[in-house]
Design a protein around this motif. Structure first.
Motif, PDB file in Angstrom:
ATOM      1  N   GLU A 110       0.937  -1.165   0.062  1.00 40.35           N
ATOM      2  CA  GLU A 110       0.104  -0.039  -0.114  1.00 40.35           C
ATOM      3  C   GLU A 110       0.891   1.133  -0.044  1.00 40.35           C
ATOM      4  O   GLU A 110       1.881   1.252   0.797  1.00 40.35           O
ATOM      5  N   ARG A 112       0.927   5.700  -0.312  1.00 36.11           N
ATOM      6  CA  ARG A 112      -0.035   6.799   0.053  1.00 36.11           C
ATOM      7  C   ARG A 112       0.452   8.139  -0.388  1.00 36.11           C
ATOM      8  O   ARG A 112       1.696   8.235  -0.247  1.00 36.11           O
ATOM      9  N   PRO A 120      -5.492  10.514   3.101  1.00 35.15           N
ATOM     10  CA  PRO A 120      -4.580   9.928   2.241  1.00 35.15           C
ATOM     11  C   PRO A 120      -5.327   9.308   1.073  1.00 35.15           C
ATOM     12  O   PRO A 120      -6.356   8.913   1.279  1.00 35.15           O
ATOM     13  N   VAL A 122      -4.751   6.367  -1.017  1.00 36.49           N
ATOM     14  CA  VAL A 122      -4.139   5.167  -0.977  1.00 36.49           C
ATOM     15  C   VAL A 122      -4.136   4.067  -2.076  1.00 36.49           C
ATOM     16  O   VAL A 122      -5.209   3.922  -2.641  1.00 36.49           O
ATOM     17  N   ARG A 124      -3.157   0.418  -3.786  1.00 35.68           N
ATOM     18  CA  ARG A 124      -2.744  -0.997  -3.467  1.00 35.68           C
ATOM     19  C   ARG A 124      -2.291  -1.704  -4.826  1.00 35.68           C
ATOM     20  O   ARG A 124      -2.815  -1.320  -5.859  1.00 35.68           O
TER      21      ARG A 124
ATOM     22  N   MET B   1      -0.284 -11.255   2.846  1.00 41.31           N
ATOM     23  CA  MET B   1      -0.038  -9.962   3.655  1.00 41.31           C
ATOM     24  C   MET B   1      -1.096  -9.687   4.597  1.00 41.31           C
ATOM     25  O   MET B   1      -1.023  -9.236   5.621  1.00 41.31           O
ATOM     26  N   TYR B   2      -2.386 -10.214   4.128  1.00 43.04           N
ATOM     27  CA  TYR B   2      -3.441  -9.821   5.138  1.00 43.04           C
ATOM     28  C   TYR B   2      -4.213 -10.989   5.319  1.00 43.04           C
ATOM     29  O   TYR B   2      -4.230 -12.113   4.769  1.00 43.04           O
ATOM     30  N   CYS B  33       1.442   8.126   9.439  1.00 39.92           N
ATOM     31  CA  CYS B  33       0.945   7.740   8.161  1.00 39.92           C
ATOM     32  C   CYS B  33      -0.477   8.224   7.686  1.00 39.92           C
ATOM     33  O   CYS B  33      -0.960   7.695   6.549  1.00 39.92           O
ATOM     34  N   ASP B  34      -0.924   9.253   8.547  1.00 42.52           N
ATOM     35  CA  ASP B  34      -2.121   9.868   8.131  1.00 42.52           C
ATOM     36  C   ASP B  34      -3.276   8.840   7.853  1.00 42.52           C
ATOM     37  O   ASP B  34      -4.274   9.265   7.477  1.00 42.52           O
ATOM     38  N   TYR B  57      -9.973   6.406   6.477  1.00 44.31           N
ATOM     39  CA  TYR B  57      -9.197   6.683   5.505  1.00 44.31           C
ATOM     40  C   TYR B  57      -7.848   6.270   5.704  1.00 44.31           C
ATOM     41  O   TYR B  57      -7.102   6.535   6.695  1.00 44.31           O
ATOM     42  N   GLY B  58      -7.240   5.325   4.881  1.00 41.78           N
ATOM     43  CA  GLY B  58      -5.914   4.802   5.326  1.00 41.78           C
ATOM     44  C   GLY B  58      -5.638   3.374   4.686  1.00 41.78           C
ATOM     45  O   GLY B  58      -6.359   3.316   3.835  1.00 41.78           O
TER      46      GLY B  58
END
Lengths: 396, 119
Positions: A110, A112, A120, A122, A124, B1-2, B33-34, B57-58
């Motif tokens: 990810e 951003r 942000p 983002v 992916r 990864m997830y 990292c916002d 958001y992120g």
């Protein structure tokens, strides 16, 4: 000649090879091919990529259907104008998972970028897309900078400090191409004295390069000017910038003055300064050549849209809103309507010998937030009190 | 990864949105990292969470954290929410990669906010 590449790419696919990979591995040749050939190649790649997203992405298929665009409507370069575009703001929405053409389980990275709104954007990317992005970006750097040795001084946060920042990720790829690449920017600050020490220690040892967003290199130049220090970097030195010239205050670094200061205080020619254009949602960098023209990678189409009718492209040389159509990613449809106002050079040929679209950034579209990694970084430095203003290099 | 927990809550969110007249709004952010999370909560007369919506958001893990927490608190009183032993809170998100572990803190902050309802 037409259709030769389409047949070749179809064969490559049949044999289990990736045509996109073949293209990004052939950049030196591709940038010098006739524009018509480039159009044939990008047309095939974009049509293939459209098909992939149409078949694997419910959101994009629905969007296409709402524009009455079906899977057979995009076949070649001439059809690109019909591609449904995704507004770049869509990457900021909390339901941005709908943009994915692959499952979250396939996502590897990810990245951003954050603008003045603090929200942000983002993006992916899956393994296949990352394979292609690394090859494409490294190939672009090789094509334009020919780095295989030397030293790069990074005036920007390290990937260790800000691993997800798109700008940092893109520039850090350069570090593996040289012998040494220290980053002296730590905790939102750097020491100009340390930068000078490093550059001087490399004299007679490495070709010396500086990489970072314009406002940080600007700050280093300001220090040199204030202390009347003139360095003498090398004939092959490159000052590489990415992140835009707009400051988070809304002011702007003056590119011409920046070039002049680089020449005066770093002891280089102005054409050794090379800016790049890119955005985190894209998978490409438009890099300046020795003539300071920003070349769009030949597999990407920059479609400049009429501000009053976004369905229409403006002629070369006229300003409009930039749509980036990039066939590289399989993770999400990279057919993006940006918020950047640009124009393309009227000529396709460049004095540097390359052929293709050349982009000139003008501004953000009216009402859009100031948004990029560099502006976010500058905002954070301002909040931390480590940002020094430099009135002499700014204008409105 | 997830892990499957993050994949489920990110790709099949059930609580995205806002409430028109929330009883409380939680706003959390990570300045580095916002990541940003805004959660709206509505309580019933028995102080149970009647409804919970969020906007995040992120990164995908932060977004999933919002949905997971909404799902967890729904129908619970603050005391019931806080009955989760602190050491078990991180396990709610499943096994995380190092780059996702900042969301454990985000989840911890959401629980922490519920401590304010006890008084």
């Amino acid at each position: 000649m037409k259709q030769n590449y389409a047949a070749l790419f179809a064969q490559l696919k049949q044999h289990g090879l990736d045509p996109m990979g073949a293209v990004t591995a052939s950049q030196a040749e591709l940038y010098r091919m006739p524009y018509q050939t480039q159009q044939e190649i990008k047309g095939w790649l974009i049509a293939e990529n459209f098909r992939f997203h149409y078949e694997n992405n419910a959101y994009y298929r629905e969007l296409s259907e709402s524009y009455h665009v079906g899977i057979d409507d995009i076949k070649s370069y001439e059809d690109i104008i019909k591609l449904p575009l995704i507004p770049v703001k869509r990457f900021k929405q909390s339901n941005s998972h709908q943009l994915l053409s692959k499952g979250l389980g396939d996502i590897e990275l990810e990245s951003r970028s954050t603008g003045t709104s603090g929200i942000p954007s983002v993006t992916r990317r899956c393994k296949r897309t990352m394979d292609r992005v690394f090859q494409a970006v490294a190939g672009v750097y090789r094509e334009f900078f020919r780095f295989s040795k030397g030293g790069i001084l990074f005036l920007m946060p390290s990937a260790d400090e800000m691993p997800e920042m798109g700008m940092v990720k893109a520039l850090t790829v350069l570090s593996g191409m040289v012998d040494t690449a220290p980053c002296i920017f730590k905790e939102m600050n750097f020491s100009s004295e340390e930068a000078i020490d490093i550059l001087e220690s490399w004299a007679n040892k490495h070709e010396r390069h500086i990489v970072g967003p314009p406002f940080l290199i600007n700050r280093f130049l300001q220090y040199l000017e204030k202390n009347d220090i003139r360095l003498h970097l090398d004939r092959q030195t490159r000052i590489i910038t990415l992140g835009g010239w707009k400051r988070f205050t809304g002011m702007e670094c003056n590119r011409k003055v920046f070039n002049q200061r680089c020449a005066e205080y770093l002891g280089i020619k102005e054409d050794q300064v090379r800016d790049m254009y890119g955005l985190v949602e894209g998978n490409m960098l438009a890099v300046e050549c020795s003539k300071q023209a920003k070349h769009v990678p030949p597999w990407v189409h920059f479609s400049v849209r009429d501000l009053d009718n976004l369905a229409k492209e403006v002629p070369l040389g006229e300003r409009g809103l930039l749509a980036i159509i990039d066939p590289l990613t399989e993770t999400y449809p990279s057919f993006i309507l940006t918020e950047d106002v640009v124009y393309l050079d009227k000529t396709i040929e460049c004095a540097c010998g390359r052929v293709g679209q050349k982009v000139n950034y003008l501004s953000r579209i009216s009402g859009a937030e100031l948004g990029c990694c560099a502006i976010n970084l500058e905002r954070q430095m301002s909040e931390k009190g480590t940002l020094e203003e430099d009135a002499c290099l700014m204008n409105n | 990864m997830y892990n499957p927990i993050i994949i489920k809550h990110f790709t099949e969110p059930t609580h995205v949105g806002v409430l028109t007249s929330p009883d409380d709004v939680i706003e959390l952010g990570n300045p580095i990292c916002d990541d940003r999370l805004i959660m709206h909560l509505k309580f019933d007369e028995a102080r149970r969470v009647l409804d919970a919506k969020y906007q995040a958001y992120g990164c995908a893990t932060a977004v999933a954290t919002g949905n997971l927490f909404c799902e967890y608190v729904l129908g619970k009183t603050p005391q019931e929410v806080l009955s989760m032993p602190e050491e078990e809170i991180p396990t709610m998100l499943g096994e995380l990669a190092p780059s996702q572990r900042h969301c454990i803190e985000l989840l911890g902050q959401l629980f922490c906010h519920f401590k304010g309802y006890r008084s």
